[in-house]
Design a protein around this motif. Structure first.
Motif, PDB file in Angstrom:
ATOM      1  N   HIS A 187      37.255  47.423  39.892  1.00 39.84           N
ATOM      2  CA  HIS A 187      37.080  47.328  41.520  1.00 39.84           C
ATOM      3  C   HIS A 187      38.406  46.786  41.961  1.00 39.84           C
ATOM      4  N   THR A 188      39.167  45.635  41.655  1.00 40.77           N
ATOM      5  CA  THR A 188      39.977  45.026  42.122  1.00 40.77           C
ATOM      6  C   THR A 188      41.282  44.788  41.000  1.00 40.77           C
ATOM      7  N   ARG A 189      42.240  44.347  41.254  1.00 44.07           N
ATOM      8  CA  ARG A 189      43.268  44.051  40.468  1.00 44.07           C
ATOM      9  C   ARG A 189      42.712  42.773  39.502  1.00 44.07           C
ATOM     10  N   ARG A 209      37.812  53.103  43.899  1.00 44.60           N
ATOM     11  CA  ARG A 209      37.674  51.488  43.943  1.00 44.60           C
ATOM     12  C   ARG A 209      37.351  51.429  45.446  1.00 44.60           C
TER      13      ARG A 209
END
Length: 299
Positions: A187-189, A209
């Protein structure tokens, strides 16, 4: 307290040889969601499931996919993308049983692939789902992959509608919803080590994402492990078999517990069962386990 875990086993027979039972025997989980069982019913290693009641949708693709949910007691309701699933009671042989069908135009094309299964627990007011979302492809960055890319997008559209419908249906029945499994999306970094070099890779595309963000939120479905580890990188759950990815912890967090807000608040702790060494790996995914204080759901 209920200990609930998810594990993409990358083939149940191979996982059993590599230490599937010792891990889960030690974990003492009450509920286990499996993905990529990848085994015909006739070839299932039944000793993998000792102590559990198994609900399984193997799908019709030989040697591919397949989702299951292991529970200590038989579930009270079963829903899947097809009308027939496999049930294995403790100590009995597998048998086919009827399943309510999860209806949706986009997901209908995946009915024979063994990708989504729901059960209502008999001993807690919770509906549990096991999900194996298609891997997809990095189109248009990778030529010749448009069909795989669009199949994943179609599944995601259908799943978004199913999550809303299942959440509302569960609530009407006095239950919380917990969807676990391999979403094949970071989903995220924070959810993959090498995010800079993977911005055009399947599993970390902007549209993937964005979709994940659209199906999660404080009033809908909560990413439980992230809520318990808001500032951490990872904890990762998947590492490539190739190179030094596992040794260097260059992983991805793509295996999730998504829970309705009330159930998410009942989560007390979580861990990823990352093996100590490469040679001890059960699968290319490690189990993701959460403890839930379900006594808070009684009122």
């Amino acid at each position: 307290m209920r200990r609930i875990g998810t594990h993409n086993v990358n083939g149940i027979r191979a996982a059993l040889r590599r230490g599937f039972r010792p891990f889960w025997d030690s974990a003492e989980a009450d509920v286990i969601a499996l993905q990529e069982v990848r085994c015909r019913v006739a070839d299932l290693p039944l000793d993998a499931f000792d102590g559990y009641h198994v609900t399984l949708d193997t799908g019709q693709l030989a040697g591919r996919n397949g989702v299951a949910i292991l529970t200590r007691t038989p579930p009270t309701r079963i829903r899947s993308l097809t009308t027939t699933v496999t049930s294995i009671a403790q100590g009995d042989e597998p048998r086919s049983i009827d399943s309510e069908r999860v209806v949706g135009r986009d997901l209908a094309a995946f009915a024979d692939e063994g990708r989504y299964l729901e059960v209502d627990l008999a001993d807690a007011p919770v509906r549990v789902a096991s999900l194996y979302l298609p891997k997809g492809a990095a189109w248009p960055h990778e030529l010749g992959t448009e069909e795989k890319y669009r199949r994943k997008m179609r599944f995601m559209r259908g799943l978004a509608r199913t999550l809303v419908a299942s959440r509302r249906d569960a609530a009407a029945d006095g239950r919380e919803l917990l969807v676990m499994g391999d979403f094949n999306i970071a989903h995220t970094r924070q959810d993959l080590r090498n995010w800079r070099s993977n911005q055009k890779s399947e599993g970390f595309l902007p549209e993937e994402r964005e979709w994940f963000g659209s199906v999660t939120g404080p009033r809908t479905m909560v990413d439980v492990v992230r809520s318990l580890n808001p500032d951490a990188d990872g904890p990762y759950s998947w590492w490539s078999w190739r190179g030094q990815a596992f040794t260097n912890d260059a992983g991805w967090r793509i295996d999730y517990h998504l829970a309705t807000p009330r159930l998410a608040k009942a989560a007390t702790s979580a861990f990823v069962g990352r093996e100590s060494t490469y040679d001890e790996r059960i699968s290319d995914h490690s189990p993701v386990v959460v403890d839930y204080d379900t006594s808070t759901l009684a009122a």
